[in-house]
Design a protein around this motif. Structure first.
Motif, PDB file in Angstrom:
ATOM      1  N   CYS A 157       0.811  -1.222   0.000  1.00  0.00           N
ATOM      2  CA  CYS A 157       0.000   0.000   0.000  1.00  0.00           C
ATOM      3  C   CYS A 157       0.842   1.268   0.000  1.00  0.00           C
ATOM      4  CB  CYS A 157      -0.931   0.003   1.208  1.00  0.00           C
ATOM      5  SG  CYS A 157      -2.357  -1.066   0.984  1.00  0.00           S
ATOM      6  N   GLY A 212       3.409  -8.270   5.203  1.00  0.00           N
ATOM      7  CA  GLY A 212       3.642  -9.311   4.195  1.00  0.00           C
ATOM      8  C   GLY A 212       5.061  -9.238   3.677  1.00  0.00           C
ATOM      9  N   GLY A 213       5.494  -8.021   3.346  1.00  0.00           N
ATOM     10  CA  GLY A 213       6.828  -7.804   2.790  1.00  0.00           C
ATOM     11  C   GLY A 213       7.937  -8.008   3.806  1.00  0.00           C
ATOM     12  N   ASN A 270      -2.861  -4.446   0.245  1.00  0.00           N
ATOM     13  CA  ASN A 270      -2.812  -3.912  -1.116  1.00  0.00           C
ATOM     14  C   ASN A 270      -3.435  -4.851  -2.145  1.00  0.00           C
ATOM     15  OD1 ASN A 270      -1.808  -1.993  -3.092  1.00  0.00           O
ATOM     16  ND2 ASN A 270      -0.369  -3.583  -3.645  1.00  0.00           N
ATOM     17  N   ASN A 287      -0.169  -4.004   9.380  1.00  0.00           N
ATOM     18  CA  ASN A 287      -1.624  -3.833   9.379  1.00  0.00           C
ATOM     19  C   ASN A 287      -2.330  -5.182   9.398  1.00  0.00           C
ATOM     20  OD1 ASN A 287      -1.167  -4.653   6.747  1.00  0.00           O
ATOM     21  ND2 ASN A 287      -1.352  -2.586   5.920  1.00  0.00           N
ATOM     22  N   TYR A 312       5.452  -1.678   8.854  1.00  0.00           N
ATOM     23  CA  TYR A 312       4.118  -1.218   9.260  1.00  0.00           C
ATOM     24  C   TYR A 312       3.206  -2.434   9.193  1.00  0.00           C
ATOM     25  CZ  TYR A 312       3.151  -0.865   4.204  1.00  0.00           C
ATOM     26  OH  TYR A 312       3.001  -1.147   2.872  1.00  0.00           O
TER      27      TYR A 312
END
Ligand SMILES: Cc1ncc(C[n+]2csc(CCOP(=O)(O)OP(=O)(O)O)c2C)c(N)n1
Ligand code: SF4
Ligand SMILES: [Mg+2]
Lengths: 396, 311
Positions: free
Chosen positions: B49, B110-111, B142, B137, B135
């Motif tokens: 995102c 995720g990354g 995304n 979430n 970050y």
């Protein structure tokens, strides 16, 4: 590693020559990960770093994916960046290869050609670099240790040329060239430095007073325009390859072009073949010439961009041509080199017969007798005007 | 540390007008982190995102040098940038002369927890001088709210749906902060944007310290949490007050909880307003809610046991 030179000559393996060229180029950053058969490049270069022979920062990354990612980061930050890999390593970089070229970063990579798994195999074929042929990297192929050394030095100038700004890959055959000792002529450090010059990137992430955004998302309103520019740069790079080769020849006496021909001019039958196997084929050419057969060879040096006009011009009058691929496209229609040559010859007035022969996968020997057999097949094709077997594997 | 008033007067290094959703937790996190650099800073961002929302060509929300290259390689990319800095600095070739530059990599959960953990681990081990900010979430937002290994217990995502038989994500979240700390890096911390002072202090410390540093930051996502944009900061705060997301730091091996709620709130208070946990409020799923609460209690107790200790 200490290199003993006699009058500028040294007996070096392909890997040592590549590592030595890297030492002489002295790049800013070298992210590296080992894989057979290119490991020695990384090891010997690490020694140059450890001994203070270069000022390069070596990053011993945890994978080839990270190696290429670090190359991209470092290159975007304005560094001259080099790395080396083979086979699975190049395959693992695949995603990042496209990003390096799409971002127009002049990264320099040596690919010591090795077969792709499965089955796992450490020996030579070209399936690794052929798998990257559409990744937007310039590709130079090398027959000998000398040529690999010379190509790598020229690669720096080609990639960084302001008309090009693209990453470049120098390919040489695993074990056959990477591990065989050849007596080669080395340039002096000053000659190499003088030839490659200093790299000053135009736009860099480290220019914090002039911030740039790199790698932005691009949607249908401009993606194709970026790709169009990239494609044009790739096409333009052909002239740069020639210009750089000319300067190299002028300075150091060794001449290179887009491809090499061997007894091709008056030949009726020709073999097209990459890298070290060209040497074997030349022996077959000489043998058959002695018997009065008009045979010759074409060995591409520049494969990306594909100089289709010049190649077609060199081959258009031949009666029969065999394109020998050390890789299979697994498309049921011959190897990658074959497909492009056949396509390049489509516009020839007297379209020669062109056949595909796949040889030497996973390091299978390709011998003089194999080349002779191909020429004999071509002779029959030329005589009868008929192609019975368009494509097949040889050296089985 | 700057006061809130001073902060409000500083130029934003990530401008408004970007395309992240309203109520998204990411922009305040990025702004606080970048301000903490207190000088030249270069950043990279993993696909997600933040990257998509700030850079659709020809626009950019970044007023600092910034690069995105792929999803799983933010840590490897920053390794390259930081190494180029070292190499060019040594040669006196930095554009605009010699200067101290900070390097930051941003990645989503995720990354970072999943596809990027290898590159992260490698960069931490090699000891590059950079700050990595995750970050979190709690899902791949995304691409449409798919589960990640950071997704909370029993959360409903598009790949861990609250079905008739399998009710949401069945696995407890990966404890990435502790995994990162196990690399024995000089500084790792958890933070949340509702506590801007704590977050800023941690970011400043992380930037000051030489070597790899890491921050894992709770990042509310109205879209994936099914919450109201105006409530995001409230739910960030409640994730901390329920002890689901403890604020702590590990500096030179010593763990310190930086905020202990006076009164530990029941987890249900945090879950109730979020659509992703709606199914947990059904009477037949009471046992799941209890299981979730018990695990939060256990993890919090574990952390309390380590507070002030060398880990
Ligand atoms: C190699 C690769 N696999 C998958 C994707 C698709 N993808 C892009 S962003 C993303 C999820 C990102 O999730 P996260 O890191 O949590 O960031 P967020 O979207 O929540 O900001 C995925 C799966 C990709 N771009 N690259
Ligand atoms: S989907 Fe969530 S994380 Fe992504 S921009 Fe919207 S609120 Fe932010
Ligand atoms: Mg996420």
């Amino acid at each position: 590693m200490a290199i003993t030179m006699t009058k500028g000559q040294a007996g070096l393996t392909g890997n040592s020559a590549i590592a030595y060229a890297m030492k002489q180029i002295n790049p800013d950053v070298c992210p590296a990960y080992p894989i057979t058969p290119s490991t020695a490049v990384i090891e010997e270069f690490a020694s140059y770093v450890a001994d203070g022979d270069v000022t390069t920062e070596l990053i011993t990354v945890e994978s080839e994916h990270s190696a290429m990612s670090a190359c991209i980061g470092a290159s975007a930050a304005g560094a001259r960046v080099m790395t080396a890999t083979s086979s699975q390593g190049l395959a693992l970089m695949w995603e990042m290869l496209y990003i390096a070229s799409g971002m127009r970063l002049p990264i320099i990579l040596t690919d010591v050609n090795r077969a792709l798994s499965a089955p796992i195999n450490i020996h030579c074929d070209h399936s690794d670099s052929m798998g990257a042929r559409d990744s937007g990297w310039i590709q130079l192929y090398s027959e000998t240790v000398q040529e690999a050394y010379d190509n790598l030095i020229q690669a720096v100038r080609i990639a960084e040329d302001e008309n090009v700004q693209l990453p470049i890959m120098v390919c040489l055959d695993g074990f056959i060239t990477s591990h065989a000792i050849e007596n080669i002529t080395l340039l002096s450090d000053a000659e190499v430095q003088g030839f490659v010059g200093e790299y000053n990137a135009k736009t860099t992430l480290l220019d914090t007073d002039h911030p740039v955004t790199m790698g932005a998302m691009s949607l249908p309103d401009n993606y194709i325009d970026f790709k169009h520019q990239q494609s044009e740069a790739m096409a333009r790079s052909k002239d740069t390859v020639l210009k750089v080769a000319e300067d190299f020849g002028k300075r150091f006496g060794r001449k290179y072009g887009l491809f090499e021909t061997y007894r091709l001019e008056d030949a009726d039958l020709a073999i097209v073949i990459l890298n070290s196997a060209a040497g074997t084929t030349k022996v077959a050419v000489d043998e058959l010439r002695k018997k009065g057969l008009k045979v010759g060879l074409l060995r591409p040096r520049l494969f990306r961009p594909f100089p289709f006009k010049e190649l077609a011009e060199a081959l258009k009058d031949k009666k029969a041509i065999a394109v020998l691929d050390r890789a299979d496209s697994m498309n049921g229609f011959g190897g990658p080199l074959f497909n492009e040559f056949r396509s390049a010859l489509y516009d020839a007035e007297k379209r020669p017969k062109v056949v595909s022969r796949i040889y030497g996968l996973g390091g299978r020997d390709y011998k003089v007798k194999d080349a002779v057999a191909v020429f004999e097949e071509l002779k029959t094709i030329a005589e009868t005007g008929r192609v019975d077997t368009l494509q097949k594997y040889i050296t089985l | 540390m700057a006061t809130l008033k001073e902060l409000s007067k500083q130029n934003e290094l990530l401008t408004g007008g970007h395309r992240l959703c309203s109520g998204c937790g990411i922009p305040p996190i990025v702004r606080l982190v970048l301000r903490a650099a207190g000088g030249p800073v270069v950043a990279t961002t993993a696909t997600g995102c933040l990257e998509v929302g700030t850079t659709i060509y020809p626009y950019t929300a970044w007023r600092i040098p910034w690069i995105h290259s792929a999803f799983e390689n933010a840590a490897a990319t920053i390794s390259g940038i930081e190494t180029a800095y070292k190499a060019l600095k040594k040669k006196g070739k930095l554009p605009g002369g010699d200067k101290d530059i900070k390097f930051v990599a941003f990645g989503g959960d995720g990354g970072t927890y999943d596809i990027g953990i290898q590159a992260l681990s490698g960069a931490l081990e090699r000891g590059h001088n950079f700050l990595y900010v995750c970050y979190d979430n709690g899902a791949y937002m995304n691409t449409g709210i798919q589960r990640s290994s950071a997704t909370p217990f029993f959360s409903n995502t598009t790949t861990s749906p609250a079905g008739e038989v399998i009710v949401g994500k069945q696995e407890w979240r990966k404890d990435l902060t502790r995994i990162v700390a196990a690399h024995n890096i000089p500084y790792a911390a958890q933070a949340s944007p509702h506590n801007w002072a704590d977050l800023s202090k941690k970011a400043e410390k992380a930037m000051r310290i030489q070597g790899p540093t890491f921050m894992n930051v709770m990042s509310p996502c109205p879209l994936g949490w099914y919450t109201k944009p105006e409530d995001s900061i409230k739910w960030a705060k409640l994730s901390v007050d329920t002890c689901y997301w403890p604020l702590y730091e590990i500096e030179d091996g010593i763990l310190k909880i930086t905020y202990k709620p006076k009164e530990k709130k029941p987890l249900e208070e945090w879950l109730k307003p979020q659509g992703r946990f709606k199914h947990l409020l059904k009477p037949e799923n009471r046992n799941l809610l209890e299981k979730f609460q018990a695990r939060v209690d256990l993890e919090w107790q574990r952390l309390l046991d380590l507070d002030g200790k060398r880990i």
